[in-house]
Write a protein that holds these residues in place. Sequence first.
Motif, short mmCIF file in Angstrom:
data_model
loop_
_atom_site.label_atom_id
_atom_site.label_comp_id
_atom_site.label_asym_id
_atom_site.label_seq_id
_atom_site.Cartn_x
_atom_site.Cartn_y
_atom_site.Cartn_z
N GLY A 1 89.35 -61.03 39.97
CA GLY A 1 89.31 -61.96 38.85
C GLY A 1 88.27 -63.03 39.09
O GLY A 1 87.32 -63.15 38.33
N ILE A 2 88.46 -63.78 40.18
CA ILE A 2 87.42 -64.75 40.51
C ILE A 2 86.32 -64.06 41.31
O ILE A 2 86.56 -63.04 41.94
N GLY A 3 85.12 -64.61 41.25
CA GLY A 3 84.02 -64.00 41.98
C GLY A 3 82.70 -64.29 41.31
O GLY A 3 82.62 -65.10 40.38
N VAL A 4 81.66 -63.62 41.82
CA VAL A 4 80.31 -63.88 41.35
C VAL A 4 80.16 -63.59 39.85
O VAL A 4 79.57 -64.36 39.10
N LEU A 5 80.71 -62.44 39.42
CA LEU A 5 80.55 -62.05 38.02
C LEU A 5 81.19 -63.08 37.08
O LEU A 5 80.60 -63.48 36.07
N THR A 6 82.40 -63.52 37.41
CA THR A 6 83.09 -64.50 36.56
C THR A 6 82.29 -65.79 36.47
O THR A 6 82.12 -66.35 35.38
N ALA A 7 81.75 -66.23 37.63
CA ALA A 7 80.95 -67.45 37.62
C ALA A 7 79.73 -67.27 36.72
O ALA A 7 79.39 -68.15 35.92
N GLY A 8 79.08 -66.11 36.83
CA GLY A 8 77.91 -65.84 36.00
C GLY A 8 78.25 -65.85 34.53
O GLY A 8 77.50 -66.39 33.70
N LEU A 9 79.41 -65.26 34.19
CA LEU A 9 79.84 -65.22 32.78
C LEU A 9 80.02 -66.63 32.22
O LEU A 9 79.56 -66.95 31.12
N ILE A 10 80.70 -67.47 32.99
CA ILE A 10 80.94 -68.83 32.51
C ILE A 10 79.63 -69.59 32.37
O ILE A 10 79.39 -70.29 31.38
N LEU A 11 78.74 -69.39 33.35
CA LEU A 11 77.43 -70.05 33.26
C LEU A 11 76.68 -69.59 32.01
O LEU A 11 75.97 -70.37 31.38
N SER A 12 76.85 -68.31 31.67
CA SER A 12 76.11 -67.82 30.50
C SER A 12 76.56 -68.54 29.23
O SER A 12 75.76 -68.80 28.34
N ILE A 13 77.86 -68.88 29.15
CA ILE A 13 78.32 -69.67 28.00
C ILE A 13 77.72 -71.07 28.05
O ILE A 13 77.30 -71.64 27.05
N MET A 14 77.64 -71.62 29.28
CA MET A 14 77.18 -73.00 29.40
C MET A 14 75.69 -73.16 29.11
O MET A 14 75.26 -74.23 28.68
N VAL A 15 74.88 -72.12 29.36
CA VAL A 15 73.44 -72.27 29.09
C VAL A 15 73.09 -71.99 27.63
O VAL A 15 72.01 -72.33 27.18
N LEU A 16 74.03 -71.35 26.90
CA LEU A 16 73.77 -71.01 25.49
C LEU A 16 73.20 -72.17 24.68
O LEU A 16 72.16 -72.02 24.05
N PRO A 17 73.88 -73.33 24.67
CA PRO A 17 73.37 -74.40 23.80
C PRO A 17 71.95 -74.83 24.14
O PRO A 17 71.19 -75.15 23.23
N PHE A 18 71.59 -74.81 25.44
CA PHE A 18 70.25 -75.24 25.80
C PHE A 18 69.21 -74.26 25.29
O PHE A 18 68.20 -74.64 24.70
N ILE A 19 69.47 -72.96 25.51
CA ILE A 19 68.53 -71.95 25.04
C ILE A 19 68.46 -71.98 23.52
O ILE A 19 67.38 -72.01 22.93
#
Lengths: 285, 326
Positions: B176-194
Amino acid sequence: MNAIARQRYQRRKIRNYIAMALACVATSLGLLALAWILGTLLWKGFGNLSFDVFTQMTPPPGGAGGLLNAIYGSFIQTAIATLIGTPIGILAGTYMAEYGRGTKLTGIVRFINDILLSAPSIVVGLFVYEIMVAPMGHFSAWAGCVALAILMMPVVVRTTEDMLLLVPDSLREAASALGAPRHHVIRKVCYSAARAGLVTGVLLAVARISGETAPLLFTSLNNQFWSTNMNAPMSNLPVVIFQFALSPYADWQKLAWVGALIITLTVLILNIAARTLVAPRSQQN
Amino acid sequence: MDVAAQNTGVIVADAAALSRNTFWDGFARQLTRAAVILVLIMLGGVMVALLDGAAPALKTFGFSFLTTESWNPVTEKFGAVAPIYGTLITSAIAMIIGIPIGIGIAIFITELCPRWLKRPISTAIELLAGIPSIIYGIWGLFILAPLLQRYVQPALIDLFDGVPILSDLFTGPPYGIGVLTAGLILSIMVLPFITSITRDVFETVPPMLKESAYGLGCTTWEVVRRIVLPYTRTGVIGGIMLGLGRALGETMAVTFVIGNAHKIAHSLLAPGTTISASIANEFTEADGVLYTSSLIALGLILFVITFIVLAAARLLLLRLQQKAGN
């Protein structure tokens, strides 16, 4: 149209449909993420909200309690950071838009300010640890305030400069022609004309720092008890949420959700207030 | 008192006012200038303070700090490879997911969206940037991670089982937790900037160019692909770099879901760590000069990486502004 041309046209049309459908999917994904996060937050936050949250201190593991000391700590640290960061930010922005417009110094500072605007906040925490916590020998609320002030300054500088540049030069020239000295022109004419924009900048900056966690982790740390001593570790909502959410105790996790709800509502209200302040101007354009 | 004396009085008063105003004007200029220089010093100060704090670790380990994977507080052997790898890989995942979605939203807003819906959708996406990162963290830990663990990760493991390379990336138990999950959450967080930068530069495309293409019979997608994107390439890349800068330095959201394991695992499902997560997790508990100093050295590395990325982003966007100005 012969058969080949029609086929090619169909292919282009289909490709267009697929691309546009994907754009719609992307938008729904973005909106879904927002709705999901806010929905969860409202559900879990309001579900655990009670009067005790605002009247009790943070509890020991397994006990009942509230978030009063954390709310107070967050409020006081954000307020002091705002008092430090706003004047410096507005002064710097004023120099860039008024006295030093077009100078090399302004160009460099604008560039550096833009980088500080998105620099990792945890690095700012380390910086303040190095210059304040390590020499003083203990964590303190003052250090937290300074870290937050450093984080809000770039936002204020940026908006102040932008907003002052929006004030038409003819206004400045008219005031100067009447014999008003430069600082008078800036204070009475430019600041008045750009007031809504300046307030927006400060609101956005406050919104930014009120949810910041990373720089507080090793500056103001945390404090389980009621403390008004600025020279000692002080509780604050973000760090309490961090600590409580990662704990195995159900009571603590519930309080973490409530804290998360309080912070998010504060930040979103500040954001929306900032937007409505500048909205009339942008609609005119 | 005759008229002449009155006039002199006025002139004397004027001179006093003038000198007073000259003084205050100079004062105001210097005061604002001092504030500007303070901002300038701050960046230099961050560098100096971090270098100073990192000095013991850099002296002890030298260059090997950048090549060692071990991170052992007991034997006081520290190396930055695992956190650097984690930072880069989570940001890469965030970008792979975030860029198409972010640009897709910008295309939707500029090309497809009815006029009345533009502002609400833009605002909603920008609100994603307003949500504090700790909220993403708590949401990721309690909502997203269990969901991934139960449904998505087993499906990924099954799906890529036997496929070369990919089966290595999606292997091991679904935590559940791990690199992929962190990447997924980051992808939501960078959306508004892009999205917000891409949308802004999309709107700088001269309508004449787009209309000419439509006049030639291009479809909307062809206009976007052949006219809008080439015209705005610099700006879009600038926006992406800005998002990348955010993803690299993001702390709290990642700290919640990455699992904080100082090792490099081949699987994206395994727990890892990033530079910022290591600092957030360990700094207050670090005892000993070398441990603290190693963490500060990590911060220095992070600052240098993000500085380069953000500076590149700003330079790209600056070039675009100058082009628009001419």
